[in-house]
Write a protein that holds these residues in place. Structure first.
Motif, short mmCIF file in Angstrom:
data_model
loop_
_atom_site.label_atom_id
_atom_site.label_comp_id
_atom_site.label_asym_id
_atom_site.label_seq_id
_atom_site.Cartn_x
_atom_site.Cartn_y
_atom_site.Cartn_z
N GLU A 133 0.84 -1.20 0.00
CA GLU A 133 0.00 0.00 0.00
C GLU A 133 0.87 1.25 0.00
OE1 GLU A 133 -3.61 2.05 2.64
OE2 GLU A 133 -2.72 0.11 3.21
N GLY A 134 0.58 2.17 -0.90
CA GLY A 134 1.34 3.40 -1.00
C GLY A 134 2.61 3.29 -1.81
N GLU A 135 2.96 2.08 -2.24
CA GLU A 135 4.19 1.87 -3.02
C GLU A 135 3.93 2.14 -4.50
OE1 GLU A 135 7.59 -1.64 -3.67
OE2 GLU A 135 5.75 -2.03 -2.55
N PHE A 136 4.93 2.72 -5.17
CA PHE A 136 4.81 3.00 -6.59
C PHE A 136 5.23 1.78 -7.41
CE2 PHE A 136 5.77 7.71 -5.53
CZ PHE A 136 4.44 7.92 -5.22
N ARG A 137 4.83 1.77 -8.68
CA ARG A 137 5.14 0.63 -9.55
C ARG A 137 6.61 0.56 -9.94
NH1 ARG A 137 0.08 0.76 -13.84
NH2 ARG A 137 -1.53 1.28 -12.31
N HIS A 138 7.30 1.68 -9.86
CA HIS A 138 8.72 1.71 -10.22
C HIS A 138 9.44 2.60 -9.22
CE1 HIS A 138 12.41 2.56 -12.49
NE2 HIS A 138 12.12 1.50 -13.22
N PRO A 139 10.66 2.22 -8.79
CA PRO A 139 11.35 3.01 -7.77
C PRO A 139 11.71 4.42 -8.22
CG PRO A 139 12.76 1.25 -8.64
CD PRO A 139 11.37 0.97 -9.11
N ASP A 140 11.73 4.68 -9.53
CA ASP A 140 12.08 6.01 -10.02
C ASP A 140 10.85 6.92 -10.16
OD1 ASP A 140 14.09 7.87 -11.00
OD2 ASP A 140 13.13 7.66 -12.95
N HIS A 141 9.66 6.39 -9.90
CA HIS A 141 8.46 7.24 -9.99
C HIS A 141 8.46 8.26 -8.86
CE1 HIS A 141 5.82 4.30 -12.55
NE2 HIS A 141 6.94 4.67 -13.15
N ARG A 142 8.18 9.52 -9.21
CA ARG A 142 8.10 10.57 -8.19
C ARG A 142 6.67 10.68 -7.64
NH1 ARG A 142 12.78 9.90 -9.60
NH2 ARG A 142 14.33 11.58 -9.71
N PHE A 143 5.71 10.24 -8.40
CA PHE A 143 4.31 10.24 -7.99
C PHE A 143 3.56 9.33 -8.94
CE2 PHE A 143 4.58 13.35 -11.33
CZ PHE A 143 3.42 13.15 -12.06
N GLU A 144 2.32 9.03 -8.61
CA GLU A 144 1.42 8.32 -9.52
C GLU A 144 0.02 8.90 -9.32
OE1 GLU A 144 3.83 4.05 -9.81
OE2 GLU A 144 1.81 4.10 -8.91
N PHE A 145 -0.58 9.40 -10.39
CA PHE A 145 -1.89 10.04 -10.33
C PHE A 145 -3.00 9.03 -10.12
CE2 PHE A 145 -0.52 13.85 -13.10
CZ PHE A 145 -0.50 14.71 -12.00
N THR A 146 -3.94 9.35 -9.25
CA THR A 146 -5.22 8.64 -9.23
C THR A 146 -6.03 9.13 -10.43
OG1 THR A 146 -6.32 10.33 -7.90
CG2 THR A 146 -5.18 8.57 -6.70
N ARG A 147 -7.16 8.50 -10.69
CA ARG A 147 -8.00 8.95 -11.80
C ARG A 147 -8.47 10.39 -11.60
NH1 ARG A 147 -12.32 4.37 -11.26
NH2 ARG A 147 -11.58 4.63 -9.12
N LYS A 148 -8.85 10.71 -10.36
CA LYS A 148 -9.34 12.05 -10.07
C LYS A 148 -8.24 13.08 -10.25
CE LYS A 148 -11.74 14.69 -6.46
NZ LYS A 148 -12.33 14.63 -5.08
N GLN A 149 -7.04 12.76 -9.77
CA GLN A 149 -5.91 13.68 -9.89
C GLN A 149 -5.52 13.89 -11.35
OE1 GLN A 149 -3.25 11.50 -7.39
NE2 GLN A 149 -3.67 12.73 -5.57
N PHE A 150 -5.52 12.81 -12.12
CA PHE A 150 -5.14 12.92 -13.53
C PHE A 150 -6.17 13.75 -14.29
CE2 PHE A 150 -4.55 10.91 -17.87
CZ PHE A 150 -3.31 11.49 -18.11
N ALA A 151 -7.43 13.52 -13.99
CA ALA A 151 -8.49 14.31 -14.64
C ALA A 151 -8.33 15.79 -14.32
CB ALA A 151 -9.86 13.80 -14.22
#
Length: 464
Positions: free
Chosen positions: A405-423
């Protein structure tokens, strides 16, 4: 290059020297065999009832390798045939050596002890240097579904200069209880897949060989599409011929899919290519092009008469040059396809005048405070008619069992948008820069969480 295979005694096979009978190599002899590009030496560092180890050392003759165009691989940068990792890193050269040295074991024959052929042995395979193309998780994804316990250790680029980081290689150890035939067949198929280079001609006979050697396990392997594509040097017709022959066997098995699913990365590339082909686009910039997978997929389509790959990493640009075989292109093609070192967050006048800019899995690698700079350089300075952005959907991450939980898919990711955030980000960007935007999902869509990848298609609005 070096490979060791160790057998340890178990209740089912109390005598570890059974390994020597299955491999048809005497423990008291050191044997040397000629290969097309060097020699292979076989010996036993240890041979006892409790543990037996056979070592294979392949010495590549660099002169033979240079003189044999079909066997030196596709290192297409200027000095690739002279400066390469072939004498040291496991590759299809090692796979060919295993086939020549242990062909009888690969076929599953042992006249002296036929009862051993189907017996699972406690095996350990160790290879000190294995290429992984900058993806250290790839060996695990390839070998674990086949029953291996996989351990990898990163290989430093230079132990004396640790600040340089890790090289694109790992030290690989596999352990598990399998038959010797299974172990050799797994290595024979997957070593070239890891290296992503074939040092010999790939034709219809290689497709036949893949069906024969891997037909029992390949259809249900989660990376089957990647394995077939790389093993057959990305020749679509050969891949399709293998799929057509393996599908009937899969369809008869309950719970099996009728056709191997493409990997998420392949699905993203295919979706972006299809999207661009439906638009009035001829000149395309791929910002953050990496090793050039999208450019490679766009090149066969005559619609695109100008393709530019932009990447900040010089190492990735070298990989892209190799993948795209730029040094082998005609003068006309070299005018059509080119690479450029630059950053997505800086103004660059060389990016103006293109119809479309693609940012495929790029924005999540940029620090959030730098996103406005990216928006300015792409939407205002480059100002193409179309911008395509793909990025992970953070809501979907709960469906990945290996992701905490809370982990990104790649260690170099600075963030990952939720659907709401991306919209919210796409709407704000489109409004501020006079673009219209639509958002779609790529991949299998969950009714509650959406798809694994989000794709935004920005189109410049006509001025009134």
């Amino acid at each position: 290059m070096l490979l060791t295979l160790t057998s340890t005694s178990t209740a089912d096979c109390p005598d570890a020297t059974a390994l020597s009978y299955l491999l048809h190599k005497h423990p008291e002899r050191v044997q040397v065999f000629d290969l097309a590009v060097g020699t292979a030496t076989v010996l036993y560092p240890e041979a006892s009832v409790t543990q037996t180890t056979i070592a294979v050392m392949v010495d590549v003759d660099p002169i033979d390798l240079v003189q044999s165009r079909s066997r030196r691989g596709n290192d297409s940068f200027a000095l690739g045939q002279y400066v390469n990792d072939r004498p040291y890193a496991a590759s299809s050269i090692l796979a060919v050596a295993l086939s020549k040295l242990f062909g009888t074991a690969l076929s599953g024959a042992c006249k002296s002890h036929p009862e051993l052929v189907g017996t699972d042995l406690a095996l350990t395979v160790s290879i000190p240097v294995v290429p992984c193309g900058g993806d250290p998780g790839l060996p695990r994804r390839l070998f674990e579904p086949l029953g291996w316990d996989v351990r990898t250790t990163a290989v430093e680029l230079d132990p004396e200069l640790p600040q340089w980081g890790d090289a694109d290689y790992v030290s690989l150890t596999l352990s598990g209880e399998l038959t010797v035939q299974q172990a050799l067949r797994h290595l024979y198929v997957l070593l070239p897949v890891l290296d992503d280079v074939k040092h010999y001609w790939v034709g219809a006979d290689e497709a036949d060989k893949l069906v024969r050697v891997a037909g029992q396990w390949l259809p249900s392997h989660p990376e089957s599409s990647l394995i077939m594509s790389r093993y057959l040097a990305r020749q679509r017709e050969l891949v399709e011929s293998v799929v057509d022959r393996l599908i009937p066997d899969v369809a008869q098995q309950p719970g099996k899919v009728s056709r191997p699913e493409p990997s998420p990365a392949r699905l993203r590339v295919d979706t972006v290519v299809d999207t661009l082909r439906q638009l009035p686009v001829r000149r395309v910039v791929d910002i953050g092009c990496g090793e050039g997978k999208l450019l490679e997929a766009l090149m066969p389509h005559a619609q695109f008469d100008r393709l530019l790959g932009v990447e900040v990493s010089s190492r990735e640009l070298v990989r892209a040059q190799r993948r795209l075989k730029l040094t082998e292109l005609s003068d006309v093609q070299r005018e059509r396809v080119s690479l450029l070192q630059s950053s997505a967050t800086y103004r660059d006048t060389r990016l103006k005048g293109f119809d479309a800019v693609v940012l495929m899995e790029v924005i999540e690698h940029i620090d959030v405070p730098r996103l406005p700079a990216l928006v300015r350089s792409v939407f205002t300075d480059a100002s193409p008619q179309t911008v395509i952005v793909t990025t992970p959907n953070a809501d979907y991450n709960v469906l990945y069992p290996g992701l905490a939980e809370g982990e990104f898919r790649h260690p170099d990711h600075r963030f990952e948008f939720t659907r709401k955030q991306f919209a919210a980000w796409t709407d704000m960007t489109a409004t501020d820069r006079s673009y219209a935007v639509t958002v779609e999902f790529i991949g299998t869509v969950d009714p509650d969480l959406g798809g694994p990848t989000q794709m935004a298609i920005f189109t410049k609005e006509a001025r009134t």
